[in-house]
Design an enzyme around this catalytic site. Structure first.
Site, PDB file in Angstrom:
ATOM      1  N   TYR A  70       0.827  -1.213   0.000  1.00 54.01           N
ATOM      2  CA  TYR A  70       0.000   0.000   0.000  1.00 54.01           C
ATOM      3  C   TYR A  70       0.858   1.259   0.000  1.00 54.01           C
ATOM      4  CZ  TYR A  70      -4.494  -2.139  -0.126  1.00 54.01           C
ATOM      5  OH  TYR A  70      -5.586  -2.817  -0.581  1.00 54.01           O
ATOM      6  N   GLN A 104     -15.491   3.598  -7.808  1.00 51.64           N
ATOM      7  CA  GLN A 104     -14.889   2.416  -7.180  1.00 51.64           C
ATOM      8  C   GLN A 104     -13.421   2.695  -6.884  1.00 51.64           C
ATOM      9  OE1 GLN A 104     -16.298  -1.370  -9.431  1.00 51.64           O
ATOM     10  NE2 GLN A 104     -16.531   0.345 -10.809  1.00 51.64           N
ATOM     11  N   HIS A 122     -15.313   2.174  -2.359  1.00 50.18           N
ATOM     12  CA  HIS A 122     -14.250   1.292  -1.862  1.00 50.18           C
ATOM     13  C   HIS A 122     -13.253   2.005  -0.952  1.00 50.18           C
ATOM     14  CE1 HIS A 122     -15.077  -1.585  -5.507  1.00 50.18           C
ATOM     15  NE2 HIS A 122     -15.998  -1.631  -4.571  1.00 50.18           N
ATOM     16  N   CYS A 152      -5.737   2.145  20.682  1.00 47.80           N
ATOM     17  CA  CYS A 152      -5.771   0.789  21.260  1.00 47.80           C
ATOM     18  C   CYS A 152      -4.486   0.002  21.015  1.00 47.80           C
ATOM     19  CB  CYS A 152      -6.963   0.022  20.684  1.00 47.80           C
ATOM     20  SG  CYS A 152      -6.717  -0.480  18.973  1.00 47.80           S
TER      21      CYS A 152
HETATM   22  P1  NAD Z   1     -10.981  -3.006 -13.717  1.00 52.46           P
HETATM   23  O1  NAD Z   1      -9.502  -3.000 -13.667  1.00 52.46           O
HETATM   24  O2  NAD Z   1     -11.685  -4.268 -13.483  1.00 52.46           O
HETATM   25  O3  NAD Z   1     -11.487  -2.474 -15.134  1.00 52.46           O
HETATM   26  C1  NAD Z   1     -11.032  -1.311 -15.715  1.00 52.46           C
HETATM   27  C2  NAD Z   1     -11.797  -1.109 -17.017  1.00 52.46           C
HETATM   28  O4  NAD Z   1     -11.386   0.136 -17.551  1.00 52.46           O
HETATM   29  C3  NAD Z   1     -11.531  -2.191 -18.071  1.00 52.46           C
HETATM   30  O5  NAD Z   1     -12.766  -2.613 -18.629  1.00 52.46           O
HETATM   31  C4  NAD Z   1     -10.683  -1.469 -19.121  1.00 52.46           C
HETATM   32  O6  NAD Z   1     -11.002  -1.902 -20.429  1.00 52.46           O
HETATM   33  C5  NAD Z   1     -11.123  -0.040 -18.934  1.00 52.46           C
HETATM   34  N1  NAD Z   1     -10.115   0.977 -19.267  1.00 52.46           N
HETATM   35  C6  NAD Z   1      -8.779   0.918 -19.115  1.00 52.46           C
HETATM   36  N2  NAD Z   1      -8.213   2.085 -19.459  1.00 52.46           N
HETATM   37  C7  NAD Z   1      -9.236   2.900 -19.843  1.00 52.46           C
HETATM   38  C8  NAD Z   1      -9.317   4.240 -20.303  1.00 52.46           C
HETATM   39  N3  NAD Z   1      -8.223   4.986 -20.437  1.00 52.46           N
HETATM   40  N4  NAD Z   1     -10.535   4.752 -20.599  1.00 52.46           N
HETATM   41  C9  NAD Z   1     -11.657   3.998 -20.474  1.00 52.46           C
HETATM   42  N5  NAD Z   1     -11.646   2.727 -20.053  1.00 52.46           N
HETATM   43  C10 NAD Z   1     -10.450   2.193 -19.727  1.00 52.46           C
HETATM   44  O7  NAD Z   1     -11.424  -1.876 -12.711  1.00 52.46           O
HETATM   45  P2  NAD Z   1     -12.753  -1.724 -11.874  1.00 52.46           P
HETATM   46  O8  NAD Z   1     -13.928  -2.117 -12.690  1.00 52.46           O
HETATM   47  O9  NAD Z   1     -12.665  -0.365 -11.296  1.00 52.46           O
HETATM   48  O10 NAD Z   1     -12.642  -2.789 -10.681  1.00 52.46           O
HETATM   49  C11 NAD Z   1     -11.460  -3.160 -10.053  1.00 52.46           C
HETATM   50  C12 NAD Z   1     -11.296  -2.751  -8.599  1.00 52.46           C
HETATM   51  O11 NAD Z   1      -9.981  -2.275  -8.476  1.00 52.46           O
HETATM   52  C13 NAD Z   1     -12.146  -1.633  -8.117  1.00 52.46           C
HETATM   53  O12 NAD Z   1     -12.828  -2.118  -7.054  1.00 52.46           O
HETATM   54  C14 NAD Z   1     -11.210  -0.523  -7.641  1.00 52.46           C
HETATM   55  O13 NAD Z   1     -11.490  -0.173  -6.299  1.00 52.46           O
HETATM   56  C15 NAD Z   1      -9.855  -1.137  -7.633  1.00 52.46           C
HETATM   57  N6  NAD Z   1      -8.772  -0.297  -8.189  1.00 52.46           N
HETATM   58  C16 NAD Z   1      -8.772   1.069  -8.032  1.00 52.46           C
HETATM   59  C17 NAD Z   1      -7.758   1.831  -8.589  1.00 52.46           C
HETATM   60  C18 NAD Z   1      -7.769   3.332  -8.397  1.00 52.46           C
HETATM   61  O14 NAD Z   1      -8.245   3.810  -7.371  1.00 52.46           O
HETATM   62  N7  NAD Z   1      -7.304   4.106  -9.372  1.00 52.46           N
HETATM   63  C19 NAD Z   1      -6.743   1.216  -9.334  1.00 52.46           C
HETATM   64  C20 NAD Z   1      -6.760  -0.183  -9.449  1.00 52.46           C
HETATM   65  C21 NAD Z   1      -7.791  -0.914  -8.888  1.00 52.46           C
END
Ligand code: NAD
Length: 249
Positions: A70, A104, A122, A152
């Site tokens: 993290y 998300q 999230h 704690c």
């Molecule tokens: P995911 O990784 O499952 O999907 C990302 C989607 O975005 C894919 O369908 C991909 O084709 C599309 N994509 C990629 N680049 C793009 C762009 N430039 N423009 C438009 N579309 C694009 O992500 P998710 O659906 O958010 O779920 C995954 C989990 O991962 C979430 O719960 C999230 O909390 C977490 N996450 C968050 C971050 C962040 O905060 N930036 C980064 C990684 C993962």
């Protein structure tokens, strides 16, 4: 339909909307240099899968490893800047009569671009909480990895939702209400696979909202959407908002 005609049509839908709900996923931050989970981790972390580190079990078994992962991700988030897609959504919120922004993502980039009342399903990676008491811990003073809770003495963890954990109930309720009461729902940069977030667009469509998807790749939502656009969010969204409110730009 040509891409230009489609953009004009979607812009018209947005301009006429009384209430818009937007759901964003990791894809909207990809152009800010923050990788999605489904893209390979790099460097030291290439050998791990996010699903093996972002869990309460992993934290209990290997707290130092999870904390260090993290810290690595936080460094990337702090160094990243919002991209034109984030700014266009903040502009959409200012233009539309009502616009709820549900994300998300845990990176806080929507807020840094000027978006307000962001519903973070999230959590937020830059915030910490106590693993035992679940309360937010503001200042982390100890140099231990992970640090200890000042109340704690328990372990401090990032305030994000890990795999297998429930979403914050109040945020989810707000998001559900926004999805069920909007007349236009935009799904942007999300694979629409992680539930319950993936239920939001479906619930909006069931309640009669026009469903619009903007995503680099096709998703399970694509066939349900009234408009499904294959595009990069950072390129498409500024053009869309400009096209919806040209005279006010
Ligand atoms: P995911 O990784 O499952 O999907 C990302 C989607 O975005 C894919 O369908 C991909 O084709 C599309 N994509 C990629 N680049 C793009 C762009 N430039 N423009 C438009 N579309 C694009 O992500 P998710 O659906 O958010 O779920 C995954 C989990 O991962 C979430 O719960 C999230 O909390 C977490 N996450 C968050 C971050 C962040 O905060 N930036 C980064 C990684 C993962």
């Amino acid at each position: 339909m040509s891409a230009e005609v489609q953009l004009t049509e979607i812009a018209e839908v947005l301009r006429k909307a009384r209430s818009i709900a937007v759901l964003t996923g990791a894809g909207i931050s990809a152009e800010s240099g923050i990788p999605t989970f489904r893209e390979a981790q790099t460097g030291l972390w290439a050998q791990y899968r996010a699903e093996d580190l972002a869990t309460p079990d992993a934290f209990v078994r290997r707290p130092e490893l999870v904390w260090d992962w993290y810290e690595w991700r936080r460094e990337r988030v702090r160094a990243a800047q919002p991209n034109p897609g984030h700014y266009a959504l903040a502009e959409l919120q200012r233009r539309a009569p009502a616009c709820s922004l549900i994300t998300q993502n845990v990176d806080g980039l929507h807020q840094r671009a000027g978006a307000t009342m962001v519903l973070e399903l999230h959590g937020n990676i830059l915030r910490n909480k106590c693993f035992d008491e679940d309360c937010v811990v503001d200042a982390v003073l100890s140099a231990m990895r992970p640090p200890r809770c000042p109340h704690c003495g328990g372990m401090v963890r990032p305030d994000v939702v890990w795999f297998g954990e429930p979403l914050p109930e109040d945020v989810l309720q707000h998001a559900m209400r926004a999805a069920q009461s909007c007349d236009v729902f935009l799904s942007i940069g999300t694979a629409a696979l992680v539930h319950p977030a993936a239920q939001l667009p479906m619930s909006a469509a069931e309640n009669g909202a026009t469903l619009i998807e903007i995503n680099r790749d096709a998703t399970p939502l694509s066939s349900m959407a009234r408009y499904s656009v294959r595009a990069l969010a950072g390129e498409y969204l500024p053009r869309l908002v400009q096209s919806a409110w040209p005279e006010e730009a």
